[in-house]
Design an enzyme around this catalytic site. Structure first.
Site: not given
Ligand code: PLP
Length: 389
Positions: A183
């Site tokens: 990210k």
């Molecule tokens: C659109 C979206 N929402 C939520 C998440 C969840 O993030 P995390 O990996 O920090 O739990 C991701 C993870 O890649 C994502 O791409």
């Protein structure tokens, strides 16, 4: 191998984590507070609550929003499963409306239509796909009073059409960011929820840490909290069922160090995306940029191209393999959520999602990360063209 995405860690990031480890605080402590204040200021929100990852953030946001058994929650089919799973964690039911062809974000008109003809919506979770902001005023209008939680996992640093940053929550109740390594900035695992609502902020603080009372939350059993006018120093209350979704100070130290450099990171992503656009825009039968419209400024989390892969022998499978053989790991963002067996078993289908179907057939995410050099990108562009011939 050159991946589609990768973190960008420098010596000062490593030093920041090492210094944190020497300071004595490993678990959640003052660094988390500093990180929260810095993110809140950066995005322009009143409050920020750091959590262990964005998945946990979406889960707690649904709880704080009061989503419960049987409640309907609409999100984008073109997202990672976490955008919908959060509704199911709390007993709700995720639904999907189609995306727009040019932004690949949830279509406000389709949301409006769903609100008009379907059962009441408890919440809407728009996703700023690849960092390109959704049209939030239109989504807020279409959602007609439902709680709005922005899945801003891709969008730290993105700006709405108004110029304010995603996460300032002018048209939503909460926004949730991810600091997963690919990210905008990384903290290992990590996430943050931003909001302007004090009631949600207080509830999220409790839910993040077992449901134990925080700040000046009143005691529900005050008779146990003090004796002879003196506070019982050991006393705390678990007032509702919460979780342990805390971030550590080590992660916050990394996140803070990365946040200081976000302008440079975003500028490089912007530059690389512009170079891709330049290279692919004029290729009618080849690869073309998948996001061609938009209402704001993207953080350029991903660069997605589209191509009529089905017209080529072996389709996308063979194309990805050819690229792999030349040293590139590409990816497809995303397998539409309703197609996953868990959601298909619950009756979700692609029948009313033609744009998503079309997009999924043609999509490919290609290398985009801060450390990608111009030379590597030029070579990739040449290879990508050659492999499609
Ligand atoms: C659109 C979206 N929402 C939520 C998440 C969840 O993030 P995390 O990996 O920090 O739990 C991701 C993870 O890649 C994502 O791409």
């Amino acid at each position: 191998m050159i991946p589609y995405g990768r973190h960008f860690i420098e010596e000062d990031d490593i030093e920041a984590v090492a210094a944190q480890m020497r300071s004595g605080w490993l678990t959640q402590g003052p660094k988390v507070g500093e990180f929260e204040a810095a993110v809140a200021e950066y995005v322009g929100a009143r409050y920020a609550i750091a959590v262990s990852n964005a998945t946990a953030g979406l889960h707690l946001a649904c709880l704080a929003a009061g989503v419960g058994p049987g409640d309907r929650v609409v999100t984008s089919p073109n997202s990672f499963v976490a955008s919908a799973n959060c509704a199911h964690y709390v007993g709700g039911v995720a639904e999907f409306v189609d995306i727009e062809r040019d932004t690949l974000n949830i279509d406000p008109a389709a949301l409006h239509e769903r609100v008009r003809r379907g059962p009441a919506l408890k919440a809407a979770i728009p996703v700023h796909f690849a960092g390109l902001p959704c049209d939030m005023p239109k989504i807020a209008e279409a959602a007609l009073g439902a709680i709005i939680i922005e899945d801003a996992a891709h969008a730290l640093g993105s700006r709405y059409r108004s110029g304010s940053r995603v996460g300032s929550c002018a048209h939503s109740d909460m926004a949730v960011f991810s600091f997963h390594p690919v990210k905008s900035i990384a903290s290992g695992e990590g996430g943050i929820i931003t909001t302007n609502r004090e009631d949600l902020y207080r509830r999220l603080l409790r839910l993040r840490s077992h449901g134990i009372n925080k700040l000046d939350d009143p005691y529900q059993h005050p008779q146990f909290a003090a004796q002879d006018g003196m506070r019982n120093r050991w006393y705390y209350e678990m007032q509702e069922l919460g979780f342990n979704c805390r971030l550590t100070d080590m992660q916050a130290a990394l996140g803070l160090s990365q946040l200081r450099k976000i302008d440079r990171f975003l500028a490089r992503r912007r530059e690389l995306s512009a170079r891709y656009r330049q290279a692919f825009q004029s290729q009618p039968a080849g690869l073309r940029p998948a996001q061609s419209g938009g209402w704001g400024e993207s953080a350029n989390h991903l660069f997605v191209v589209r191509a009529p892969f089905e017209a080529h022998p072996g389709g996308r499978t063979a194309y990805m393999q050819k690229l792999y053989d030349r040293g590139y790991v590409t990816q497809v963002h995303y397998i539409p959520i309703p197609m996953h067996p868990y959601y298909a078993r619950r009756g979700c289908s692609m029948a009313s999602l033609p744009e998503t179907v079309r997009y999924y057939r043609e999509a490919l995410s290609i290398p985009l990360f801060v450390g990608l050099t111009d030379e590597q990108q030029d070579q990739f562009i040449a290879d990508a063209r050659e492999c499609l011939r």
